[in-house]
Write a protein that holds these residues in place. Structure first.
Motif, PDB file in Angstrom:
ATOM      1  N   MET A  25      51.856  89.585 -19.531  1.00  0.00           N
ATOM      2  CA  MET A  25      50.892  88.916 -18.668  1.00  0.00           C
ATOM      3  C   MET A  25      51.418  87.527 -18.324  1.00  0.00           C
ATOM      4  SD  MET A  25      46.815  88.451 -19.173  1.00  0.00           S
ATOM      5  CE  MET A  25      46.978  87.901 -20.861  1.00  0.00           C
ATOM      6  N   ARG A  26      51.534  87.277 -17.040  1.00  0.00           N
ATOM      7  CA  ARG A  26      52.028  85.985 -16.572  1.00  0.00           C
ATOM      8  C   ARG A  26      50.848  85.017 -16.475  1.00  0.00           C
ATOM      9  NH1 ARG A  26      56.527  84.141 -13.885  1.00  0.00           N
ATOM     10  NH2 ARG A  26      57.355  86.280 -13.899  1.00  0.00           N
ATOM     11  N   LEU A  27      50.970  83.892 -17.170  1.00  0.00           N
ATOM     12  CA  LEU A  27      49.911  82.895 -17.176  1.00  0.00           C
ATOM     13  C   LEU A  27      50.352  81.671 -16.389  1.00  0.00           C
ATOM     14  CD1 LEU A  27      48.777  83.053 -20.920  1.00  0.00           C
ATOM     15  CD2 LEU A  27      47.756  84.208 -18.943  1.00  0.00           C
ATOM     16  N   GLY A  28      49.472  81.214 -15.510  1.00  0.00           N
ATOM     17  CA  GLY A  28      49.746  80.012 -14.737  1.00  0.00           C
ATOM     18  C   GLY A  28      49.162  78.780 -15.400  1.00  0.00           C
ATOM     19  N   ALA A  29      49.388  77.630 -14.769  1.00  0.00           N
ATOM     20  CA  ALA A  29      48.915  76.365 -15.331  1.00  0.00           C
ATOM     21  C   ALA A  29      47.400  76.353 -15.492  1.00  0.00           C
ATOM     22  CB  ALA A  29      49.367  75.208 -14.437  1.00  0.00           C
ATOM     23  N   ALA A  30      46.689  76.957 -14.525  1.00  0.00           N
ATOM     24  CA  ALA A  30      45.225  76.962 -14.602  1.00  0.00           C
ATOM     25  C   ALA A  30      44.733  77.734 -15.826  1.00  0.00           C
ATOM     26  CB  ALA A  30      44.640  77.567 -13.326  1.00  0.00           C
ATOM     27  N   ASP A  31      45.462  78.788 -16.212  1.00  0.00           N
ATOM     28  CA  ASP A  31      45.086  79.543 -17.407  1.00  0.00           C
ATOM     29  C   ASP A  31      45.433  78.768 -18.673  1.00  0.00           C
ATOM     30  OD1 ASP A  31      44.165  82.060 -16.170  1.00  0.00           O
ATOM     31  OD2 ASP A  31      46.252  82.248 -15.527  1.00  0.00           O
ATOM     32  N   LEU A  32      46.608  78.173 -18.701  1.00  0.00           N
ATOM     33  CA  LEU A  32      47.081  77.505 -19.919  1.00  0.00           C
ATOM     34  C   LEU A  32      46.289  76.247 -20.244  1.00  0.00           C
ATOM     35  CD1 LEU A  32      50.919  77.927 -19.377  1.00  0.00           C
ATOM     36  CD2 LEU A  32      49.468  79.173 -20.992  1.00  0.00           C
ATOM     37  N   THR A  33      45.727  75.613 -19.227  1.00  0.00           N
ATOM     38  CA  THR A  33      44.940  74.404 -19.487  1.00  0.00           C
ATOM     39  C   THR A  33      43.484  74.731 -19.828  1.00  0.00           C
ATOM     40  OG1 THR A  33      44.475  74.173 -17.109  1.00  0.00           O
ATOM     41  CG2 THR A  33      46.366  72.962 -18.002  1.00  0.00           C
ATOM     42  N   ARG A  34      43.126  76.022 -19.814  1.00  0.00           N
ATOM     43  CA  ARG A  34      41.741  76.407 -20.107  1.00  0.00           C
ATOM     44  C   ARG A  34      41.705  77.480 -21.203  1.00  0.00           C
ATOM     45  NH1 ARG A  34      38.931  77.561 -14.405  1.00  0.00           N
ATOM     46  NH2 ARG A  34      37.047  77.492 -15.684  1.00  0.00           N
ATOM     47  N   ILE A  35      42.594  77.383 -22.163  1.00  0.00           N
ATOM     48  CA  ILE A  35      42.555  78.283 -23.314  1.00  0.00           C
ATOM     49  C   ILE A  35      41.451  77.811 -24.257  1.00  0.00           C
ATOM     50  CG2 ILE A  35      43.815  79.045 -25.370  1.00  0.00           C
ATOM     51  CD1 ILE A  35      46.368  78.921 -23.755  1.00  0.00           C
ATOM     52  N   ARG A  36      40.616  78.732 -24.685  1.00  0.00           N
ATOM     53  CA  ARG A  36      39.534  78.382 -25.598  1.00  0.00           C
ATOM     54  C   ARG A  36      39.181  79.595 -26.464  1.00  0.00           C
ATOM     55  NH1 ARG A  36      38.174  79.050 -20.420  1.00  0.00           N
ATOM     56  NH2 ARG A  36      36.282  80.142 -19.785  1.00  0.00           N
ATOM     57  N   PHE A  37      38.412  79.354 -27.504  1.00  0.00           N
ATOM     58  CA  PHE A  37      37.977  80.412 -28.398  1.00  0.00           C
ATOM     59  C   PHE A  37      36.520  80.768 -28.130  1.00  0.00           C
ATOM     60  CE2 PHE A  37      41.568  78.752 -30.765  1.00  0.00           C
ATOM     61  CZ  PHE A  37      42.117  79.901 -31.327  1.00  0.00           C
ATOM     62  N   GLY A  38      36.167  82.030 -28.377  1.00  0.00           N
ATOM     63  CA  GLY A  38      34.768  82.425 -28.322  1.00  0.00           C
ATOM     64  C   GLY A  38      33.978  81.667 -29.373  1.00  0.00           C
ATOM     65  N   SER A  39      32.760  81.275 -29.030  1.00  0.00           N
ATOM     66  CA  SER A  39      31.967  80.441 -29.937  1.00  0.00           C
ATOM     67  C   SER A  39      31.536  81.194 -31.187  1.00  0.00           C
ATOM     68  CB  SER A  39      30.731  79.897 -29.206  1.00  0.00           C
ATOM     69  OG  SER A  39      29.932  80.971 -28.708  1.00  0.00           O
ATOM     70  N   ARG A  40      31.403  82.503 -31.098  1.00  0.00           N
ATOM     71  CA  ARG A  40      30.977  83.319 -32.235  1.00  0.00           C
ATOM     72  C   ARG A  40      31.287  84.777 -31.905  1.00  0.00           C
ATOM     73  NH1 ARG A  40      26.543  81.283 -29.566  1.00  0.00           N
ATOM     74  NH2 ARG A  40      25.087  82.774 -28.635  1.00  0.00           N
ATOM     75  N   PRO A  41      31.191  85.679 -32.871  1.00  0.00           N
ATOM     76  CA  PRO A  41      31.432  87.090 -32.576  1.00  0.00           C
ATOM     77  C   PRO A  41      30.388  87.640 -31.609  1.00  0.00           C
ATOM     78  CG  PRO A  41      31.454  86.681 -34.954  1.00  0.00           C
ATOM     79  CD  PRO A  41      30.918  85.446 -34.300  1.00  0.00           C
ATOM     80  N   HIS A  42      30.790  88.581 -30.782  1.00  0.00           N
ATOM     81  CA  HIS A  42      29.888  89.229 -29.832  1.00  0.00           C
ATOM     82  C   HIS A  42      29.243  90.421 -30.544  1.00  0.00           C
ATOM     83  CE1 HIS A  42      28.316  91.260 -26.335  1.00  0.00           C
ATOM     84  NE2 HIS A  42      28.803  90.330 -25.519  1.00  0.00           N
ATOM     85  N   PRO A  43      27.920  90.437 -30.725  1.00  0.00           N
ATOM     86  CA  PRO A  43      27.292  91.516 -31.506  1.00  0.00           C
ATOM     87  C   PRO A  43      27.604  92.921 -30.992  1.00  0.00           C
ATOM     88  CG  PRO A  43      25.726  89.744 -31.152  1.00  0.00           C
ATOM     89  CD  PRO A  43      26.930  89.427 -30.308  1.00  0.00           C
ATOM     90  N   VAL A  44      27.415  93.155 -29.695  1.00  0.00           N
ATOM     91  CA  VAL A  44      27.651  94.499 -29.159  1.00  0.00           C
ATOM     92  C   VAL A  44      29.144  94.801 -29.097  1.00  0.00           C
ATOM     93  CG1 VAL A  44      27.544  95.851 -27.029  1.00  0.00           C
ATOM     94  CG2 VAL A  44      25.478  94.814 -27.942  1.00  0.00           C
ATOM     95  N   GLY A  45      29.953  93.846 -28.640  1.00  0.00           N
ATOM     96  CA  GLY A  45      31.391  94.070 -28.588  1.00  0.00           C
ATOM     97  C   GLY A  45      31.954  94.385 -29.970  1.00  0.00           C
ATOM     98  N   THR A  46      31.490  93.661 -30.987  1.00  0.00           N
ATOM     99  CA  THR A  46      31.948  93.914 -32.349  1.00  0.00           C
ATOM    100  C   THR A  46      31.508  95.284 -32.825  1.00  0.00           C
ATOM    101  OG1 THR A  46      31.807  91.537 -32.832  1.00  0.00           O
ATOM    102  CG2 THR A  46      31.963  93.016 -34.707  1.00  0.00           C
ATOM    103  N   ALA A  47      30.274  95.678 -32.505  1.00  0.00           N
ATOM    104  CA  ALA A  47      29.777  96.996 -32.924  1.00  0.00           C
ATOM    105  C   ALA A  47      30.598  98.115 -32.288  1.00  0.00           C
ATOM    106  CB  ALA A  47      28.301  97.141 -32.564  1.00  0.00           C
ATOM    107  N   ILE A  48      30.908  97.980 -31.001  1.00  0.00           N
ATOM    108  CA  ILE A  48      31.713  99.009 -30.320  1.00  0.00           C
ATOM    109  C   ILE A  48      33.100  99.109 -30.953  1.00  0.00           C
ATOM    110  CG2 ILE A  48      32.903  99.555 -28.163  1.00  0.00           C
ATOM    111  CD1 ILE A  48      30.022 100.316 -27.994  1.00  0.00           C
ATOM    112  N   LEU A  49      33.752  97.972 -31.160  1.00  0.00           N
ATOM    113  CA  LEU A  49      35.084  97.985 -31.749  1.00  0.00           C
ATOM    114  C   LEU A  49      35.045  98.512 -33.182  1.00  0.00           C
ATOM    115  CD1 LEU A  49      36.490  94.576 -30.445  1.00  0.00           C
ATOM    116  CD2 LEU A  49      37.058  96.865 -29.622  1.00  0.00           C
ATOM    117  N   ALA A  50      34.027  98.099 -33.940  1.00  0.00           N
ATOM    118  CA  ALA A  50      33.914  98.543 -35.335  1.00  0.00           C
ATOM    119  C   ALA A  50      33.695 100.044 -35.426  1.00  0.00           C
ATOM    120  CB  ALA A  50      32.777  97.806 -36.032  1.00  0.00           C
ATOM    121  N   SER A  51      32.917 100.595 -34.490  1.00  0.00           N
ATOM    122  CA  SER A  51      32.625 102.032 -34.543  1.00  0.00           C
ATOM    123  C   SER A  51      33.886 102.859 -34.367  1.00  0.00           C
ATOM    124  CB  SER A  51      31.593 102.402 -33.470  1.00  0.00           C
ATOM    125  OG  SER A  51      32.151 102.341 -32.167  1.00  0.00           O
TER     126      SER A  51
END
Length: 321
Positions: free
Chosen positions: A1-27
């Motif tokens: 995946m090619r990342l440009g300057a706009a992507d690299l200057t806006r890297i951040r972490f999710g504030s907390r786990p996603h309840p539904v996303g985590t449940a789907i992945l866990a299942s």
């Protein structure tokens, strides 16, 4: 995946786990013996809940590619909000993503109806997600949330010390940063370009064995990467507190036993339930004499009563840390 300057200057972490996303992945992830062996308590709960969550096992592949619409970017505040985001997915997108997901799976009536975005099958799936979260993840949600915060704090120090290069190269062995290309050993092969909206990093103890990537126009790139699971207590045959109160209400009571100021909103966020559901559970616990609540400014603050503290002191369930 090619990342440009706009992507690299806006890297951040999710504030907390996603309840539904985590449940789907866990299942999916907990069906893998390697992942299950690393998280035996959650795996045991998943097995115990298998009858009521059978739709997840049938409609989702045991490993590999999952349809992106089932791990939504929105709806992070609660299970109900995540399910609402799934139900709002356009029919055309559901059909396209499931057609790709099911390419190597045998057809069935349920799968054909799911590809056609049949509302009854969507409801069947989302009910199973709700049950799965309640039975498998809710009793450990505060631990999973705390582990997420700890990992983000650690990686934030890496970023402060080593910049973007150090951060991206230390995320996971399957992720390699060779500017301007981010190489990701995922479940599928493609040459992608960042969206210009940044990159949202999600550490996932239940992501499975490989990173997962979601790229949609107008949204940050979502990169979920495997991390070590938080420590688990030894499994036991049953959870007495959950049998007495129900899994979600027991998780709320345990959350109120943790240090800190507990409002209805914070209980909702940490337990992975809606604000209305958190209000309902704290009201029930208050009615049972386990919780006291008072209005402080615009928030309702909850704390355990001596009876609630006594009940938790005798709690021998596997979710106590």
């Amino acid at each position: 995946m090619r990342l440009g300057a706009a992507d690299l200057t806006r890297i951040r972490f999710g504030s907390r786990p996603h309840p539904v996303g985590t449940a789907i992945l866990a299942s999916q992830a907990l069906r893998d013996p390697v992942v299950a062996a690393r998280m035996p308590v959650l795996a045991a709960r998943a097995q115990a809940a298998s009858a009521s969550t059978a739709a997840l096992r049938h409609l989702l592949p045991a490993r590999g590619l999952l349809p992106d619409f089932l791990t939504p970017l929105h709806g992070i505040e609660s299970v109900a909000a995540g399910i609402e985001s799934i139900m709002a997915t356009p029919r055309r997108r559901i059909t396209a993503e499931l057609t790709e997901t099911y390419a190597k799976l045998p057809p069935s009536l349920w799968r054909r109806r799911f590809v056609a975005a049949d509302p009854q099958i969507l409801e069947l799936l989302t009910r199973a997600v709700d049950r799965y979260f309640d039975a498998v993840l809710a009793p450990s949600w505060s631990q999973l949330t705390a582990a997420h915060r700890g990992h983000v704090e650690h990686r934030s120090r890496t970023y402060a010390r080593s910049g973007v290069d150090g951060l991206l190269n230390e995320l996971h062995p399957s992720i390699r940063w060779r500017p301007p290309i981010l190489e990701i050993d995922s479940w599928w092969s493609a040459e992608l370009t960042g969206t210009g909206e940044g990159v949202l990093l999600i550490p996932g103890p239940l992501a499975g064995l490989r990173p997962r990537v979601l790229v949609r126009p107008g949204q940050p790139v979502l990169l979920v990467y495997p991390v070590d699971p938080p420590p688990e207590s030894p499994p036991t045959r049953h959870d007495p507190l959950a049998q007495l109160l129900g899994a979600t209400r027991a998780a709320v009571l345990r959350q109120l036993g943790e240090p800190g100021r507990h409002t209805t909103t914070t209980v909702s966020r940490l337990a992975g339930i809606s604000v209305s559901s958190a209000s309902e559970h704290t009201a029930a616990l208050r009615g049972a004499g386990l919780v006291d609540s008072e209005r402080v400014g615009g928030a309702k603050v909850h704390r355990l009563t001596p009876l609630g503290i006594h009940l938790l002191a005798g709690d021998a369930s596997p979710t106590r840390g």
